[in-house]
Design an enzyme around this catalytic site. Sequence first.
Site, PDB file in Angstrom:
ATOM      1  N   GLY A  46     -42.606 -32.293 -22.832  1.00  0.00           N
ATOM      2  CA  GLY A  46     -42.014 -32.420 -24.409  1.00  0.00           C
ATOM      3  C   GLY A  46     -41.859 -33.621 -25.094  1.00  0.00           C
ATOM      4  O   GLY A  46     -42.072 -34.021 -26.132  1.00  0.00           O
ATOM      5  N   HIS A  47     -40.787 -34.278 -24.107  1.00  0.00           N
ATOM      6  CA  HIS A  47     -40.562 -35.664 -24.402  1.00  0.00           C
ATOM      7  C   HIS A  47     -41.667 -36.586 -24.782  1.00  0.00           C
ATOM      8  O   HIS A  47     -41.932 -37.286 -25.713  1.00  0.00           O
ATOM      9  CB  HIS A  47     -39.699 -36.442 -23.474  1.00  0.00           C
ATOM     10  CG  HIS A  47     -38.440 -35.743 -23.180  1.00  0.00           C
ATOM     11  ND1 HIS A  47     -38.244 -35.088 -21.974  1.00  0.00           N
ATOM     12  CD2 HIS A  47     -37.179 -35.645 -23.862  1.00  0.00           C
ATOM     13  CE1 HIS A  47     -36.958 -34.464 -21.824  1.00  0.00           C
ATOM     14  NE2 HIS A  47     -36.345 -34.895 -23.159  1.00  0.00           N
TER      15      HIS A  47
ATOM     16  N   ASP B 228     -35.165 -27.836 -30.237  1.00  0.00           N
ATOM     17  CA  ASP B 228     -33.706 -27.780 -30.507  1.00  0.00           C
ATOM     18  C   ASP B 228     -33.748 -27.737 -32.277  1.00  0.00           C
ATOM     19  O   ASP B 228     -33.443 -28.706 -32.840  1.00  0.00           O
ATOM     20  CB  ASP B 228     -33.071 -29.090 -30.081  1.00  0.00           C
ATOM     21  CG  ASP B 228     -32.958 -29.382 -28.650  1.00  0.00           C
ATOM     22  OD1 ASP B 228     -32.247 -28.526 -27.907  1.00  0.00           O
ATOM     23  OD2 ASP B 228     -33.994 -29.895 -28.163  1.00  0.00           O
TER      24      ASP B 228
ATOM     25  N   GLY C 225     -37.753 -32.853 -31.411  1.00  0.00           N
ATOM     26  CA  GLY C 225     -38.347 -31.533 -30.975  1.00  0.00           C
ATOM     27  C   GLY C 225     -38.003 -30.151 -31.683  1.00  0.00           C
ATOM     28  O   GLY C 225     -36.785 -30.032 -31.748  1.00  0.00           O
ATOM     29  N   GLN C 226     -38.742 -29.330 -31.912  1.00  0.00           N
ATOM     30  CA  GLN C 226     -38.706 -27.983 -32.605  1.00  0.00           C
ATOM     31  C   GLN C 226     -37.621 -27.291 -31.722  1.00  0.00           C
ATOM     32  O   GLN C 226     -36.961 -26.263 -31.986  1.00  0.00           O
ATOM     33  CB  GLN C 226     -39.807 -27.229 -33.034  1.00  0.00           C
ATOM     34  CG  GLN C 226     -39.600 -25.920 -33.565  1.00  0.00           C
ATOM     35  CD  GLN C 226     -38.708 -25.591 -34.925  1.00  0.00           C
ATOM     36  OE1 GLN C 226     -38.681 -26.751 -35.653  1.00  0.00           O
ATOM     37  NE2 GLN C 226     -37.965 -24.615 -35.225  1.00  0.00           N
TER      38      GLN C 226
ATOM     39  N   SER D 177     -35.106 -30.366 -19.582  1.00  0.00           N
ATOM     40  CA  SER D 177     -34.544 -31.116 -18.467  1.00  0.00           C
ATOM     41  C   SER D 177     -33.678 -30.005 -17.668  1.00  0.00           C
ATOM     42  O   SER D 177     -33.807 -30.327 -16.172  1.00  0.00           O
ATOM     43  CB  SER D 177     -33.792 -32.470 -18.696  1.00  0.00           C
ATOM     44  OG  SER D 177     -34.626 -33.187 -19.601  1.00  0.00           O
TER      45      SER D 177
ATOM     46  N   GLN E  10     -30.421 -28.664 -34.301  1.00  0.00           N
ATOM     47  CA  GLN E  10     -30.369 -30.049 -33.914  1.00  0.00           C
ATOM     48  C   GLN E  10     -31.117 -30.722 -35.086  1.00  0.00           C
ATOM     49  O   GLN E  10     -30.864 -31.695 -35.883  1.00  0.00           O
ATOM     50  CB  GLN E  10     -30.831 -30.727 -32.418  1.00  0.00           C
ATOM     51  CG  GLN E  10     -30.764 -32.232 -32.636  1.00  0.00           C
ATOM     52  CD  GLN E  10     -30.938 -32.485 -31.302  1.00  0.00           C
ATOM     53  OE1 GLN E  10     -29.926 -32.695 -30.306  1.00  0.00           O
ATOM     54  NE2 GLN E  10     -32.044 -33.033 -30.676  1.00  0.00           N
TER      55      GLN E  10
ATOM     56  N   LEU F 138     -37.361 -37.074 -18.205  1.00  0.00           N
ATOM     57  CA  LEU F 138     -38.657 -36.632 -19.121  1.00  0.00           C
ATOM     58  C   LEU F 138     -39.633 -35.681 -18.748  1.00  0.00           C
ATOM     59  O   LEU F 138     -39.775 -35.704 -17.420  1.00  0.00           O
ATOM     60  CB  LEU F 138     -39.104 -37.963 -19.514  1.00  0.00           C
ATOM     61  CG  LEU F 138     -38.296 -39.183 -20.127  1.00  0.00           C
ATOM     62  CD1 LEU F 138     -38.954 -40.105 -20.551  1.00  0.00           C
ATOM     63  CD2 LEU F 138     -37.358 -38.482 -21.315  1.00  0.00           C
TER      64      LEU F 138
HETATM   65  P1  AMP Z   1     -33.204 -34.269 -24.845  1.00  0.00           P
HETATM   66  O1  AMP Z   1     -33.650 -35.417 -23.838  1.00  0.00           O
HETATM   67  O2  AMP Z   1     -33.193 -32.796 -24.215  1.00  0.00           O
HETATM   68  O3  AMP Z   1     -32.286 -35.039 -25.666  1.00  0.00           O
HETATM   69  O4  AMP Z   1     -34.483 -34.092 -25.675  1.00  0.00           O
HETATM   70  C1  AMP Z   1     -34.937 -35.260 -26.397  1.00  0.00           C
HETATM   71  C2  AMP Z   1     -35.901 -34.985 -27.639  1.00  0.00           C
HETATM   72  O5  AMP Z   1     -37.022 -34.041 -26.978  1.00  0.00           O
HETATM   73  C3  AMP Z   1     -35.137 -34.018 -28.560  1.00  0.00           C
HETATM   74  O6  AMP Z   1     -35.710 -34.271 -29.960  1.00  0.00           O
HETATM   75  C4  AMP Z   1     -35.727 -32.735 -27.996  1.00  0.00           C
HETATM   76  O7  AMP Z   1     -35.953 -31.604 -29.183  1.00  0.00           O
HETATM   77  C5  AMP Z   1     -36.981 -32.900 -27.529  1.00  0.00           C
HETATM   78  N1  AMP Z   1     -37.505 -31.977 -26.582  1.00  0.00           N
HETATM   79  C6  AMP Z   1     -36.952 -31.190 -25.838  1.00  0.00           C
HETATM   80  N2  AMP Z   1     -37.644 -30.216 -25.108  1.00  0.00           N
HETATM   81  C7  AMP Z   1     -38.719 -30.170 -25.915  1.00  0.00           C
HETATM   82  C8  AMP Z   1     -39.881 -29.409 -25.688  1.00  0.00           C
HETATM   83  N3  AMP Z   1     -40.091 -28.463 -24.640  1.00  0.00           N
HETATM   84  N4  AMP Z   1     -41.042 -29.496 -26.652  1.00  0.00           N
HETATM   85  C9  AMP Z   1     -40.853 -30.611 -27.722  1.00  0.00           C
HETATM   86  N5  AMP Z   1     -39.847 -31.390 -27.796  1.00  0.00           N
HETATM   87  C10 AMP Z   1     -38.787 -31.190 -26.622  1.00  0.00           C
END
Ligand code: AMP
Length: 279
Positions: free
Chosen positions: A35-36, A149, A146-147, A185, A152, A32
């Site tokens: 952003g997360h 992605d 998150g925007q 990540s 997604q 994490l």
């Molecule tokens: P992930 O762990 O990459 O699957 O991301 C989990 C959630 O965090 C997803 O909804 C992503 O879009 C969001 N996320 C990842 N990176 C960011 C970021 N830099 N800012 C905001 N949300 C993020």
Amino acid sequence: MSMIIISSLEELWAARATLKGPVGLVPTMGYLHAGHISLARRAKAECQSVIATIFVNPTQFGPNEDLSRYPRSLERDLQLLEAAGVDLVWTPTAQELYPPDFQTWVNVEQITQPLEGAMRPGHFRGVTTIVSKLFNATRPEKAYFGQKDAQQVAVISQMTRDMNHPIEIIVCPTMREDDGLAMSSRNSYLSAEERQAATVLYCALLTATRAFEGGETNAEKLRQVVREVISSEPRAQLQYVSCADYATLAELQTVDHKALLSLAVFIGKTRLIDNFVLG
Ligand code: AMP
């Protein structure tokens, strides 16, 4: 109350029954970053209880992608989630979510075709299947994404409408490092030189957005601005740039309504994505 940490589905169901609603869900693959955590904090501000999930979902990775070396840091992740006020963390196992006889998939047909879907065949089928399983298991009122992605978010919103999940999808802004690089990540794969080079994604999006704000509405010219900025960085290899309708993700000729400017770039062997919303 201290944070509950659960792995099995049966324990999750029991613990879910004790949570006060509305419940917010924050799905993650762990490792994490801020952003997360911004998603978790937003969920905590808007919901009585927050469930975060940590699961590196094997079905959304292609055969030549980074599943086996995807970074992990469970202890640290749990501390960060607890500090953000998360009530329950579910860390399911692939064995339980995908038993050997697993054979049911959720597939969103059209909006998954371009962009990430074109570059990563099967990726969104894995995403929609796991998110639908997480929705069924945790039964949240709201789910936070998150925007960063952007496709997604579009795909999950479509699935939620089409499958009549009684869940509000909340989209949170992209959190960035001080130099503009979108937090991810996967940034941990970058060497020091590559990390510097990676700022070119933000730089390209910013330059094209300034051109748009200066009156350039020709979508191909905006894509060209992105190509030129990316090609100025020798460590960067553009995979795609798109200037598309925000809702359908169809490529535009003229940006005369809300649009998504997005790109995928290899920095060395690491594939990074980013986007800005225009208009
Ligand atoms: P992930 O762990 O990459 O699957 O991301 C989990 C959630 O965090 C997803 O909804 C992503 O879009 C969001 N996320 C990842 N990176 C960011 C970021 N830099 N800012 C905001 N949300 C993020």
